[in-house]
Design a protein around this motif. Structure first.
Motif, short mmCIF file in Angstrom:
data_model
loop_
_atom_site.label_atom_id
_atom_site.label_comp_id
_atom_site.label_asym_id
_atom_site.label_seq_id
_atom_site.Cartn_x
_atom_site.Cartn_y
_atom_site.Cartn_z
N UNK A 128 -68.81 46.73 4.02
CA UNK A 128 -68.71 47.69 2.94
C UNK A 128 -69.52 47.18 1.74
N UNK A 129 -69.97 48.07 0.90
CA UNK A 129 -70.67 47.62 -0.31
C UNK A 129 -69.70 46.98 -1.29
N UNK A 130 -70.07 45.83 -1.82
CA UNK A 130 -69.25 45.14 -2.81
C UNK A 130 -70.18 44.63 -3.91
N UNK A 131 -70.79 45.54 -4.66
CA UNK A 131 -71.77 45.13 -5.67
C UNK A 131 -71.10 44.36 -6.80
N UNK A 132 -71.87 43.49 -7.43
CA UNK A 132 -71.38 42.79 -8.61
C UNK A 132 -71.25 43.79 -9.75
N UNK A 133 -70.26 43.56 -10.59
CA UNK A 133 -69.94 44.55 -11.62
C UNK A 133 -71.05 44.71 -12.65
N UNK A 134 -71.81 43.65 -12.90
CA UNK A 134 -72.84 43.71 -13.93
C UNK A 134 -72.29 43.58 -15.34
N UNK A 135 -70.99 43.36 -15.48
CA UNK A 135 -70.36 43.22 -16.79
C UNK A 135 -70.16 41.75 -17.12
N UNK A 136 -70.34 41.39 -18.37
CA UNK A 136 -70.02 40.04 -18.81
C UNK A 136 -68.51 39.88 -18.86
N UNK A 137 -68.07 38.64 -19.01
CA UNK A 137 -66.63 38.39 -19.08
C UNK A 137 -66.02 39.13 -20.27
N UNK A 138 -66.75 39.10 -21.41
CA UNK A 138 -66.23 39.78 -22.60
C UNK A 138 -66.19 41.29 -22.38
N UNK A 168 -61.22 35.42 6.66
CA UNK A 168 -61.58 36.23 5.48
C UNK A 168 -63.09 36.49 5.51
N UNK A 169 -63.54 37.73 5.33
CA UNK A 169 -64.97 38.03 5.41
C UNK A 169 -65.79 37.18 4.44
N UNK A 170 -66.93 36.70 4.94
CA UNK A 170 -67.82 35.89 4.11
C UNK A 170 -68.38 36.75 2.97
N UNK A 171 -68.43 36.16 1.79
CA UNK A 171 -68.97 36.87 0.64
C UNK A 171 -70.43 37.25 0.88
N UNK A 172 -70.76 38.52 0.62
CA UNK A 172 -72.12 39.00 0.81
C UNK A 172 -72.44 39.45 2.23
N UNK A 173 -71.46 39.34 3.13
CA UNK A 173 -71.72 39.72 4.53
C UNK A 173 -70.68 40.72 5.02
N UNK A 174 -70.19 41.56 4.12
CA UNK A 174 -69.15 42.53 4.49
C UNK A 174 -69.77 43.84 4.96
#
Length: 402
Positions: free
Chosen positions: A201-211, A193-199
Motif C-alpha cells: 500500500x502507499x505510505x508516503x511521508x507526510x512532508x510536515x515538520x515536527x512543529x 512486520x512489513x519492511x519500511x518502504x516495501x509495503x
C-alpha cells in the motif's frame, strides 16, 4: 464470525495486526486487572502514591506516542517503532520480575512500560494502511473487528486466572506470563512486520515538520474533541483500577472474582463489537458514543455499590453493550479527524489516553480521599457522560475539521 474475520484471513498484514493484537490483548488481560492491587497490596504503595505513578506514566506514554506517531508519518518507519515499543514492554516486565522490588515496579510502571504506549495506535495504523487496498465498504468493519480481537483474550485468559488464584497462587505470577507475551509480540514483529518502504500500500511521508505536525494535532477544534473524549477513555481505566481494589476489599470476594468479572465482561463485549459494523453508517457516530457511554456509566457507578451482592453480575450486560461502543467508535472518530495520516491519528488516540488517564487518576484520588471507591466511580461515570454529550453538541454545531 467468518464474515468479519475474512479480511484478516486473506491479507497477511491484516492477519499480523490481528495476531499482534491478540498477544497484546492477552498481555492486557493478564496485567491490567491486577496492577492496582499489586501496587497497593504487594508493593506497598499508598493510593495517592499509585495515583502519582498513573499520572507520570500517562505523561510519558502520551509524549512518546505523539512523538513516535509523528515520526511514523514523517519517515514511514513503522516497523522500527513497533520493535522499539515491543522491546520496552519486555524490558519493563523483565525488570519487575527479576527484582520484585517496589522501586522496580515504580520505575517500570511510570517510565519504561509507558514507552510501549504507541503499540495500540500503531497496530490500528497498520490495519488502516493495509485496509486501504480493500473495498471501502469493508474498512469500518475491519477496525471494529480488530478492536474485538483485543477483547477476545479476556474471554479465555481471565477465567484461567480465576482458577489459578482460587488455587492460592500469588498475584506476582502474572509477571512471568506478561514477559512471555511481550517477548512473543517482539519476536512476531521482528519476523513479519512489513519492511519500511516495501509495503503493498502507499505510505508516503507526510512532508510536515515536527512543529507543523504538532500544530495540526494541537488545532483547537481537534483538541476540544480529544478532551471531550478523554473522560470516555478515563471511565474504562477507572473501571480497571476500581475493579481489583473493590473486589479484593469486599468480604467473600477476591482475585478470582476480579478475573471472572473482567473475563465475562470482555467476553460479552466481543459479539457486540462484531455486530457494530451492521449499524455503523446508519446512526451518527457521536450519538452512538453518547448512548454507549450512558450504558457504561451504569456499569461503572454500580460496581462498588453492588459488589457485595449477587446483583453485581447483572452490570456485565450494560457494561459490555456500552463498552463495545466506547472502545471502538472514539478511535475511529479520532483517526478520521487526521484523514490520511495514521500516525497522527494514533497520536490523537494517545492524547485521548492522556486526558483519560489524568482524569482517572484525579477522580480516583479525589473520590477515595473524600468518600471511597463509590464516589470515585460515580464521579468518573458522570464526567464521561458529560464528555460524550459535549462531543455530540460540538459536532452538531460545526464540522469537526473546521
Amino acid at each position: 464470525m467468518r464474515g468479519p474475520l475474512r479480511p484478516f484471513l486473506q491479507d497477511p498484514a491484516l492477519g499480523l495486526s490481528a495476531a499482534l493484537m491478540l498477544l497484546f490483548g492477552s498481555y492486557a488481560a493478564t496485567m491490567a486487572p491486577y496492577t492496582s492491587a499489586l501496587a497497593v497490596t504487594v508493593f506497598g504503595l499508598s493510593e495517592r502514591a499509585y495515583s502519582l505513578v498513573l499520572v507520570v506514566a500517562s505523561t510519558v506514554a502520551v509524549s512518546s506516542s505523539v512523538g513516535l506517531g509523528i515520526l511514523a508519518d514523517q519517515r514511514a518507519n513503522r516497523r522500527g517503532i513497533a520493535l522499539f515499543s515491543g522491546a520496552m514492554l519486555a524490558l519493563g516486565q523483565g525488570l519487575i520480575l527479576s527484582t520484585g522490588a517496589p522501586w522496580a515496579f515504580v520505575l517500570a510502571s511510570a517510565l519504561i512500560l509507558p514507552l510501549s504506549g504507541s503499540i495500540f495506535g500503531q497496530l490500528f495504523a497498520l490495519s488502516r494502511l493495509a485496509a486501504s487496498t480493500r473495498p471501502e465498504a469493508e474498512r469500518p468493519a475491519i477496525q471494529a473487528t480488530l478492536r474485538a480481537v483485543f477483547a477476545l483474550p479476556w474471554v479465555v485468559v481471565l477465567p484461567i486466572w480465576s482458577v489459578v488464584f482460587q488455587g492460592g497462587a500469588s498475584l506476582m505470577i502474572v509477571y512471568p506470563v506478561g514477559l512471555a507475551l511481550a517477548l512473543g509480540f517482539l519476536g512476531l514483529s521482528w519476523l513479519f512486520w512489513p519492511r519500511d518502504g516495501a509495503t503493498r500500500w502507499p505510505d508516503p511521508k507526510s512532508g510536515l515538520s515536527f512543529r507543523q505536525s504538532l500544530r495540526e494535532i494541537g488545532h483547537p477544534a481537534v483538541l476540544a474533541r480529544v478532551l471531550a473524549l478523554g473522560p470516555v477513555h478515563g471511565s474504562v481505566m477507572l473501571y480497571m483500577v476500581v475493579l481489583g481494589l473493590v473486589f479484593t476489599a469486599t468480604p467473600g470476594r477476591g482475585a478470582q472474582d476480579v478475573a471472572l468479572y473482567a473475563g465475562l465482561l470482555g467476553g460479552v463485549e466481543v459479539p457486540f463489537m462484531l455486530a457494530l459494523p451492521r449499524i455503523i453508517g446508519r446512526l451518527p457516530r457521536q450519538g452512538m458514543i453518547v448512548a454507549g457511554m450512558v450504558l457504561y456509566a451504569i456499569h461503572l457507578a454500580g460496581l462498588p455499590l453492588l459488589a457485595e451482592t449477587p446483583f453485581v453480575w447483572a452490570l456485565i450486560l450494560p457494561g459490555a453493550m456500552g463498552g463495545a461502543v466506547i472502545l471502538t467508535q472514539p478511535m475511529a472518530y479520532l483517526q478520521d479527524l487526521m484523514g490520511t495520516r495514521p500516525g497522527a491519528g494514533a497520536s490523537l488516540m494517545a492524547l485521548q489516553k492522556l486526558a483519560g488517564d489524568a482524569i482517572c487518576a484525579g477522580t480516583f484520588a479525589l473520590g477515595t480521599w473524600i468518600a471511597g471507591y463509590e464516589l470515585a466511580a460515580l464521579m468518573g461515570a458522570g464526567l464521561a457522560v458529560a464528555g460524550a454529550v459535549a462531543l455530540w453538541a460540538m459536532d452538531r454545531r460545526a464540522d469537526p475539521l473546521a
